[in-house]
Design a protein around this motif. Structure first.
Motif, PDB file in Angstrom:
ATOM      1  N   CYS A   1      29.643  33.724  46.495  1.00  0.00           N
ATOM      2  CA  CYS A   1      30.407  34.850  45.949  1.00  0.00           C
ATOM      3  C   CYS A   1      29.460  36.016  45.629  1.00  0.00           C
ATOM      4  CB  CYS A   1      31.126  34.390  44.683  1.00  0.00           C
ATOM      5  SG  CYS A   1      31.988  35.717  43.826  1.00  0.00           S
ATOM      6  N   VAL A   2      29.888  37.204  45.981  1.00  0.00           N
ATOM      7  CA  VAL A   2      29.061  38.374  45.684  1.00  0.00           C
ATOM      8  C   VAL A   2      29.615  39.168  44.507  1.00  0.00           C
ATOM      9  CG1 VAL A   2      28.190  38.598  48.040  1.00  0.00           C
ATOM     10  CG2 VAL A   2      30.296  39.781  47.382  1.00  0.00           C
ATOM     11  N   GLY A   3      30.713  38.681  43.959  1.00  0.00           N
ATOM     12  CA  GLY A   3      31.266  39.343  42.778  1.00  0.00           C
ATOM     13  C   GLY A   3      32.009  40.626  43.087  1.00  0.00           C
ATOM     14  N   CYS A   4      32.538  40.755  44.293  1.00  0.00           N
ATOM     15  CA  CYS A   4      33.254  41.988  44.644  1.00  0.00           C
ATOM     16  C   CYS A   4      34.648  42.024  44.024  1.00  0.00           C
ATOM     17  CB  CYS A   4      33.347  42.126  46.160  1.00  0.00           C
ATOM     18  SG  CYS A   4      34.406  40.857  46.916  1.00  0.00           S
ATOM     19  N   LEU A   5      35.140  40.858  43.651  1.00  0.00           N
ATOM     20  CA  LEU A   5      36.443  40.700  42.999  1.00  0.00           C
ATOM     21  C   LEU A   5      37.628  41.106  43.887  1.00  0.00           C
ATOM     22  CD1 LEU A   5      35.584  41.931  39.364  1.00  0.00           C
ATOM     23  CD2 LEU A   5      35.078  39.742  40.440  1.00  0.00           C
ATOM     24  N   GLU A   6      37.398  41.256  45.194  1.00  0.00           N
ATOM     25  CA  GLU A   6      38.490  41.632  46.093  1.00  0.00           C
ATOM     26  C   GLU A   6      39.543  40.534  46.165  1.00  0.00           C
ATOM     27  OE1 GLU A   6      36.891  42.803  49.908  1.00  0.00           O
ATOM     28  OE2 GLU A   6      35.641  44.325  48.933  1.00  0.00           O
ATOM     29  N   CYS A   7      39.130  39.311  45.973  1.00  0.00           N
ATOM     30  CA  CYS A   7      40.077  38.201  45.995  1.00  0.00           C
ATOM     31  C   CYS A   7      41.131  38.357  44.907  1.00  0.00           C
ATOM     32  CB  CYS A   7      39.341  36.876  45.847  1.00  0.00           C
ATOM     33  SG  CYS A   7      38.208  36.849  44.447  1.00  0.00           S
ATOM     34  N   ILE A   8      40.695  38.858  43.752  1.00  0.00           N
ATOM     35  CA  ILE A   8      41.635  39.016  42.627  1.00  0.00           C
ATOM     36  C   ILE A   8      42.663  40.083  42.993  1.00  0.00           C
ATOM     37  CG2 ILE A   8      41.880  39.628  40.196  1.00  0.00           C
ATOM     38  CD1 ILE A   8      39.032  38.596  39.755  1.00  0.00           C
ATOM     39  N   GLU A   9      42.135  41.164  43.554  1.00  0.00           N
ATOM     40  CA  GLU A   9      42.980  42.261  44.000  1.00  0.00           C
ATOM     41  C   GLU A   9      44.010  41.766  45.003  1.00  0.00           C
ATOM     42  OE1 GLU A   9      44.283  45.878  43.564  1.00  0.00           O
ATOM     43  OE2 GLU A   9      42.507  45.149  42.483  1.00  0.00           O
ATOM     44  N   ALA A  10      43.550  40.830  45.887  1.00  0.00           N
ATOM     45  CA  ALA A  10      44.390  40.413  47.001  1.00  0.00           C
ATOM     46  C   ALA A  10      45.419  39.351  46.646  1.00  0.00           C
ATOM     47  CB  ALA A  10      43.496  39.900  48.137  1.00  0.00           C
ATOM     48  N   CYS A  11      45.318  38.780  45.438  1.00  0.00           N
ATOM     49  CA  CYS A  11      46.211  37.675  45.045  1.00  0.00           C
ATOM     50  C   CYS A  11      47.667  38.074  45.276  1.00  0.00           C
ATOM     51  CB  CYS A  11      45.993  37.340  43.578  1.00  0.00           C
ATOM     52  SG  CYS A  11      47.057  36.014  42.977  1.00  0.00           S
ATOM     53  N   VAL A  12      48.480  37.071  45.668  1.00  0.00           N
ATOM     54  CA  VAL A  12      49.891  37.360  45.945  1.00  0.00           C
ATOM     55  C   VAL A  12      50.619  37.872  44.701  1.00  0.00           C
ATOM     56  CG1 VAL A  12      50.097  35.777  47.893  1.00  0.00           C
ATOM     57  CG2 VAL A  12      50.528  34.953  45.561  1.00  0.00           C
ATOM     58  N   TYR A  13      50.103  37.497  43.526  1.00  0.00           N
ATOM     59  CA  TYR A  13      50.651  38.120  42.319  1.00  0.00           C
ATOM     60  C   TYR A  13      50.077  39.522  42.238  1.00  0.00           C
ATOM     61  CZ  TYR A  13      52.388  33.647  40.529  1.00  0.00           C
ATOM     62  OH  TYR A  13      53.067  32.479  40.349  1.00  0.00           O
ATOM     63  N   LYS A  14      50.945  40.496  42.267  1.00  0.00           N
ATOM     64  CA  LYS A  14      50.434  41.863  42.235  1.00  0.00           C
ATOM     65  C   LYS A  14      50.002  42.249  40.816  1.00  0.00           C
ATOM     66  CE  LYS A  14      50.419  42.361  46.389  1.00  0.00           C
ATOM     67  NZ  LYS A  14      49.079  41.891  46.787  1.00  0.00           N
ATOM     68  N   GLU A  15      50.690  41.645  39.839  1.00  0.00           N
ATOM     69  CA  GLU A  15      50.349  41.904  38.441  1.00  0.00           C
ATOM     70  C   GLU A  15      49.985  40.574  37.783  1.00  0.00           C
ATOM     71  OE1 GLU A  15      50.234  44.791  36.866  1.00  0.00           O
ATOM     72  OE2 GLU A  15      50.795  45.845  38.719  1.00  0.00           O
ATOM     73  N   GLY A  16      49.260  40.684  36.684  1.00  0.00           N
ATOM     74  CA  GLY A  16      48.968  39.477  35.919  1.00  0.00           C
ATOM     75  C   GLY A  16      50.261  38.895  35.368  1.00  0.00           C
ATOM     76  N   LYS A  17      50.328  37.548  35.349  1.00  0.00           N
ATOM     77  CA  LYS A  17      51.566  36.933  34.900  1.00  0.00           C
ATOM     78  C   LYS A  17      51.319  35.848  33.839  1.00  0.00           C
ATOM     79  CE  LYS A  17      55.850  35.087  36.765  1.00  0.00           C
ATOM     80  NZ  LYS A  17      56.081  33.707  37.065  1.00  0.00           N
ATOM     81  N   PHE A  18      50.064  35.487  33.682  1.00  0.00           N
ATOM     82  CA  PHE A  18      49.780  34.342  32.810  1.00  0.00           C
ATOM     83  C   PHE A  18      48.902  34.761  31.634  1.00  0.00           C
ATOM     84  CE2 PHE A  18      50.345  33.091  37.212  1.00  0.00           C
ATOM     85  CZ  PHE A  18      51.501  32.332  37.089  1.00  0.00           C
ATOM     86  N   VAL A  19      49.008  33.970  30.591  1.00  0.00           N
ATOM     87  CA  VAL A  19      48.300  34.301  29.354  1.00  0.00           C
ATOM     88  C   VAL A  19      46.800  34.481  29.608  1.00  0.00           C
ATOM     89  CG1 VAL A  19      47.568  33.355  27.137  1.00  0.00           C
ATOM     90  CG2 VAL A  19      49.961  33.193  27.847  1.00  0.00           C
ATOM     91  N   ASP A  20      46.332  35.630  29.182  1.00  0.00           N
ATOM     92  CA  ASP A  20      44.914  35.932  29.335  1.00  0.00           C
ATOM     93  C   ASP A  20      44.175  35.436  28.088  1.00  0.00           C
ATOM     94  OD1 ASP A  20      42.437  37.043  29.360  1.00  0.00           O
ATOM     95  OD2 ASP A  20      43.100  39.027  30.029  1.00  0.00           O
ATOM     96  N   GLU A  21      43.455  34.336  28.239  1.00  0.00           N
ATOM     97  CA  GLU A  21      42.814  33.705  27.080  1.00  0.00           C
ATOM     98  C   GLU A  21      41.787  34.642  26.439  1.00  0.00           C
ATOM     99  OE1 GLU A  21      42.894  32.452  30.157  1.00  0.00           O
ATOM    100  OE2 GLU A  21      43.937  30.523  30.095  1.00  0.00           O
ATOM    101  N   PHE A  22      41.090  35.383  27.284  1.00  0.00           N
ATOM    102  CA  PHE A  22      40.025  36.224  26.735  1.00  0.00           C
ATOM    103  C   PHE A  22      40.604  37.289  25.805  1.00  0.00           C
ATOM    104  CE2 PHE A  22      36.930  39.653  26.700  1.00  0.00           C
ATOM    105  CZ  PHE A  22      35.778  38.947  26.392  1.00  0.00           C
ATOM    106  N   ASN A  23      41.761  37.837  26.179  1.00  0.00           N
ATOM    107  CA  ASN A  23      42.398  38.867  25.349  1.00  0.00           C
ATOM    108  C   ASN A  23      43.360  38.266  24.332  1.00  0.00           C
ATOM    109  OD1 ASN A  23      41.145  41.223  26.100  1.00  0.00           O
ATOM    110  ND2 ASN A  23      42.413  41.462  27.929  1.00  0.00           N
TER     111      ASN A  23
END
Lengths: 661, 312, 141
Positions: free
Chosen positions: A246-268
């Motif tokens: 992994c190079v940390g580009c985070l493109e995978c997150i962008e590409a996820c089929v979920y367009k928006e976050g849907k699950f509880v964000d533990e960090f926040n």
């Protein structure tokens, strides 16, 4: 020919600590008449240099060959006096210590009884020490590599200190990123430095440091061995993304089929949503996303189009078939910096957390005021409105007989800090409800004064209840704080828009398991117990295992960092010595006497005893023996003996203690 | 030159030790050739008065078996002590207190009453115009060396002919062993056990059994079969006749020199083998050891650290 | 009437838990009766039943063994070995005329200074009314 036993007995006053309850002179006079006693003295402070010199001098002048010191616990000063013997030219094990402070003068009120007890114990030691034999300390080499468990600010600081000193460090963190609680904070008290600004550079240094191996999303599952030679098993949970690719580009997150976050964000703290593939926060280290199999469609149904994999493309860093792996490492020392957990505010139901949406915990507010938080630093209520009045309730879950009795040490100060930040962000009217304001730190009291000057209200009283039951129109739609103002002397109702609960710090839910894994002890509240509260605050009763940060007790960042540095220094001291001395209290088999019955073999939890098919006898590996003596007590023919705790020595002690001469 | 004089005497004992001397078989003739037996009530017609008439120290060795539980035994022991240069405590009762020593779990008055009821014999006993003075019970049973000084010990209930022969040879030979010696090896019986090889390296016991409850394997370590064998605790020298007869060792040769209290030590070793860490389960495993005192102090109660039952 | 004698309790404490609890009781200035005399061993697994018998034979009015809680032994399982011996030994000791109250095994961790006080106080209070006891040996002499 057996030597003539010449014993010196030294009874310590410890100022008045002992002398106030034990008639020290009478004990010394009594000891003088005991068999083999050549010299018996009492002295104000035996542990002081002149006290130790007394022993050295008497060894020379009176040809003493046994020494008994009646003073404090051997856990405190046995080493001191043994060293004095060695310096006086006597083998350090021809010594016995009598505990007449912790286990006598400090626990008894009856002076004659305490004095008789001291005499009994001295007599036992005089009987016992006559049988002591000169022994040599063992020595084991110390591996230079260090394990640091927990990657909060304590673990980060300890790891960097050691790595900078050239030692190889394994840093194991169970969350997907290091940073711990500090990464969630906006500012730090009392200086109001930005937490991220001071923490994230250190996190990056960890990642970049050639001497640090960082294993995040991993847990220590087994610890074997002993100081200098621990064998540690680390279980690495699958994050489904290959860290090395992994190079940390985070493109995978962008590409996820979920367009928006849907699950509880533990960090926040659940104040925002994340996707099944996520990175806890932008500066997370390692900069590698993690896939949560509980929420990822592919894991749940196997029917995802895997757009993340496509996005990763040629890099092939995503591996949905990744399995848990284990690493086994050899280290010489271990630093535990596993931190704390925040008190669950649901356990104080009177404050309405989870019932009234506008009751928040302090950590949630940390995220709300944070510019990189879920609202980009905008402090708003759940309905999006800005609060005009805020109540901060101190000591939630702390100093509370129903929950945790201890003071969590940081809540007063972080409450003041949050009061300042909330005022700064919203200009709301802020009320602090406190039992006592505790500001014992550099710049703390000044910060408190500053807040008072800023117009923040301080009401002394433990809040009885947070309610939405309005008594009059001014309370409609508000949360009402019911409290007895103990300075004014009457009950008050204060309506506010937002309530912040200053929740305390407590041991992790699994602290007991972790404690057992590392062979530690917990103090009564469940934090890891240090070897000595004053003189060995980062050491533990397991040699080679050190403590740093809030896993030992609640503490703020400066104290945590100081302790982490101390733990690193203790580890370095061991490593640079190259070896550690071990007590010669091991057991060994008298070969001429052993009948080869094998009773001892299953007694040893360290597999130190083996049966030789050649000699048909048991033998004990001195390097593996820890000196518990269990095999000695079990040997049916008395053919195993233990140095320092030989049968005859213990019998002599028992006889001594019970014979009323 | 006259042959060395030897005496044999019995105190509180069953007679087994006397049998041992006879069990020397043909070898007893060699003994008779080598020594003059001047006193041996069980086999020869000498009286106490004959011993009284001897010069002090004129007997080379007196072998005394049996524990001391009454005034007459004490008197005879003291007499023989005067007349003999060397006294040997012969057999478990003389050495350790033996089976009669288990009487120390009760007061002697209670024992007498339990046996004779209201018809207990009195010290002065009259019948048909005759009067007899019976020996007085001691308050407790004692091993020989608690009553008189003893030079050597021959263990066993009874001692085997072989170690008896060895003892005679050692004492009558040119260089007697140091005083206080137990005339048997100082290792435990496992050393000599024919089944030694069959004990597993890590033996823990899930269930203790009593000998009548199982048909024990003839080859395998008895402890490994759950039978309470005290071989690991007991001094060797007997050549394991009980184990050869498929019965567990009960400890008659007593402890090695490194153990102060046979019963406590044996209990320690045995209980340590219980294969559980749960209190109730441990209790269950150890329950078949119904009588710990009788099991572990069978031969040694009077010489145990406590000496017998504690009383108020 | 003979003068009431204070019972003397021999305590054998493991180095890592109960001995430290006794030290903690000291640093916390917790008060308890001065009837106990502590002998330190590294582990409760070192406690040889011979020590217990010797203590009773030498006149101890009670014997208290202190070790780490189950699962917490500094040497992993020495305390279990102690427990196994205790289970059988307490039966034997009872058969030999020692009341249950006089012989105890207690798990007291390094943080339980207060529990140490409770145990010692309770033991002393339970033993005191039993009065002194003697060995058969003493009766005879």
């Amino acid at each position: 020919m057996s030597e003539e036993i010449r014993t010196g007995v030294y009874t310590c006053h410890c100022g008045s600590n002992i002398a106030a309850t034990v008639d020290v002179k009478a004990v010394a006079e009594y000891a003088a008449k005991l068999p083999n006693v050549v010299v018996s003295r009492d002295y104000k402070y035996m542990c002081s240099d002149p006290g130790q010199d007394l022993i050295k001098q008497d060894i020379r002048e009176h040809k003493l060959n046994r020494i008994v010191v009646a003073s404090c616990s051997p856990h405190l000063h046995e080493h001191t006096f043994r060293t004095a013997l060695a310096k006086g030219g006597l083998n350090e094990f021809l010594f016995q210590m009598v505990n007449i402070r912790e286990q006598d003068s400090w626990v008894h009120l009856d002076k004659p009884a305490a004095t008789v007890k001291a005499m009994d114990l001295v007599r036992a030691a005089v009987c016992r020490v006559a049988l002591h034999k000169p022994l040599t300390k063992g020595s084991v080499p110390i591996r230079a590599d260090v394990l640091v468990v927990g990657g909060g600010i304590a673990g980060i600081h300890a790891a960097l200190t050691l790595a900078n000193a050239g030692k190889k460090v394994y840093l194991v963190e169970r969350e997907p990123t290091i940073g711990g609680h500090m990464a969630k904070f906006d500012k730090t008290f009392p200086t109001l430095d930005c937490a991220a600004c001071i923490l994230t550079p250190k996190m990056s240094s960890v990642r970049a440091h050639p001497n640090i191996t960082l294993w995040s999303y991993s847990e220590v599952t087994q610890v074997d061995g002993y100081v200098g030679n621990f064998k540690v098993t680390v279980t690495r949970k699958p994050r489904y993304i290959m860290e090395d690719l992994c190079v940390g580009c985070l493109e995978c997150i962008e590409a996820c089929v979920y367009k928006e976050g849907k699950f509880v964000d533990e960090f926040n703290m659940g104040l925002s949503k994340r996707k099944p593939i996520y990175i806890p926060f932008p500066q997370a280290i390692p900069q590698v996303p993690v896939i949560d199999p509980e929420t990822c469609i592919d894991f749940k149904t196997g029917k995802c189009k895997k757009s993340c994999v496509d996005a990763c493309g040629e890099r092939h860093a995503i591996n949905l078939k990744m399995k848990e792996t284990t690493e086994i490492i050899d280290v010489g020392t271990i630093i535990l910096s596993t931190g704390f957990q925040v008190f669950d505010a649901h356990r104080s139901p009177e404050y309405g957390y989870g019932v009234y949406p506008n009751v928040y915990t302090a950590l949630e507010i940390e995220r709300l005021v944070n510019a990189s938080g879920p609202t980009s630093g905008e402090v708003v209520l759940r309905d999006g409105k800005r609060p005009k009045s805020v109540a901060i309730i101190h000591c939630v879950g702390s100093r509370d007989e129903k929950n945790n009795r201890w003071c969590s040490r940081v809540c007063c100060m972080y409450s003041l800090k949050l009061a300042h930040l909330l005022k700064e962000h919203t200009d709301a009217e802020i009320f602090n409800f406190y039992i006592d304001i505790r500001t014992p730190g550099k710049g703390f009291e000044e910060f408190y004064q500053k807040l008072r000057n800023e117009g923040v209200h301080f009401i002394r009283g433990k809040v009885a209840e947070v309610t939405d039951w309005a008594f009059d129109p001014s309370e409609e739609g508000k949360l009402v704080i019911r409290v007895e103002d103990t300075l004014l002397g009457f009950a008050r109702r204060i309506p506010v828009d937002m309530v912040v609960l200053a929740t305390g710090l407590e041991p992790h839910a699994d602290a007991q398991e972790v404690r057992r894994r590392f062979n530690l002890t917990c103090s009564s509240e469940g934090f890891f117990l240090e070897r000595h509260p004053k003189l060995a605050p980062v050491s533990t009763f397991t040699d080679g295992v050190f403590l740093a940060g809030a896993c030992q007790s609640p503490k703020d960042i400066p104290d945590t960092v100081a302790q982490a540095g101390a733990a690193a220094a203790e580890a370095l001291a061991l490593i640079d010595a190259g070896h550690v001395e071990i007590e010669p209290n091991t057991a060994f088999v008298l070969e001429e006497d052993c009948s080869g019955c094998r009773t001892c073999i299953p007694m040893c939890p360290f597999s130190a005893i083996t049966f030789s098919e050649e000699t048909k006898l048991a033998s004990i590996n001195q390097a593996l023996c820890k000196g518990c003596g269990t095999c000695v007590a079990s040997c049916p023919s008395g053919s195993i003996v233990q140095n320092l705790y030989d049968d005859e020595e213990i019998f002599a002690e028992i006889e001594g203690v019970l014979s009323n001469a | 030159m006259s042959k060395p004089k030897v005496a044999f005497y019995w105190c509180a004992s069953c007679g087994g030790c006397e049998e041992t001397v006879l069990d020397l078989a043909e070898a007893v003739l060699d003994v008779v050739k080598a020594v003059d037996i001047v006193f041996w009530p069980v086999a020869m017609d000498f009286k106490e008065s004959d011993v009284q008439a001897m010069e002090d120290g004129s007997i080379a060795v007196a072998f005394i078996n049996g524990a001391i539980c009454n005034s007459h035994q004490r008197h005879m022991a003291e007499l023989l002590r005067r007349k003999a240069q060397t006294v040997v405590a012969f057999g478990a009762c003389a050495q350790l207190g033996g089976i009669p020593g288990l009487a120390n779990m009760n007061h002697h008055k209670d024992l007498v009453e339990a046996i004779y009821g209201s018809d207990a014999p009195q010290e002065i006993w009259k019948s048909n115009g005759y009067e007899l003075t019976l020996p007085r019970f001691a308050d407790k049973v004692q091993a020989l060396d608690r009553v008189i000084a003893v030079e050597y010990y021959v263990p066993g209930c009874p001692p085997t002919p072989k170690i008896t022969q060895q003892a005679l040879d050692a004492l009558l030979g040119g260089s007697p062993p140091p005083k206080g010696t137990v005339l048997a090896p100082d290792q435990a019986l496992c050393e000599d056990c024919p089944r030694r090889e069959t004990r597993p390296e890590k033996l823990l016991i899930k269930e203790f059994k009593r000998p009548h409850e199982i048909v024990a394997d003839q080859e395998k370590c008895l402890l490994a079969q759950g039978l309470l064998c005290l071989g690991p605790e007991t001094r060797s020298g007997c050549e394991a006749p009980c184990i050869k007869g498929n019965m567990p060792c009960t400890g008659c040769f007593g402890p090695t020199s490194r153990v102060r209290d046979f019963g406590a030590k044996a209990l320690s070793a045995v209980a340590s083998l219980a294969d559980s860490n749960e209190e109730l389960d441990i209790e269950r495993i150890l329950a078949p050891i119904a009588d710990p005192v009788g099991t572990f102090y069978r031969y040694s109660l009077p010489t145990s650290l406590a000496g017998g039952k504690f009383t108020k | 009437m003979p003068e009431a004698v204070e019972p003397k309790i021999l305590a054998i404490f493991c180095n890592w838990c109960t001995y430290l609890a006794a030290d903690l009781a000291g640093t916390s200035r917790i008060k308890y009766p001065a009837n106990i005399r502590v002998v330190r061993v590294m582990c409760s697994g070192r406690v040889d039943p011979q020590f217990v018998m010797d203590a009773f034979a030498k006149g101890a009015d009670g014997v208290l063994i202190g070790g780490c809680h189950p699962g917490d032994c500094h040497y992993q399982e020495g305390n279990y070995k102690c427990l196994r011996r205790f289970e059988l030994l307490r039966r034997m000791v009872k058969e030999m005329g020692i009341e249950d109250e006089r012989f105890r095994l207690e798990w007291i961790s390094a943080s339980e200074g207060d529990r140490l006080r409770t145990v010692v106080t309770d033991m002393v209070e339970k033993i005191r009314p039993l009065g002194p006891r003697q060995t058969l040996t003493e009766v005879t002499q």
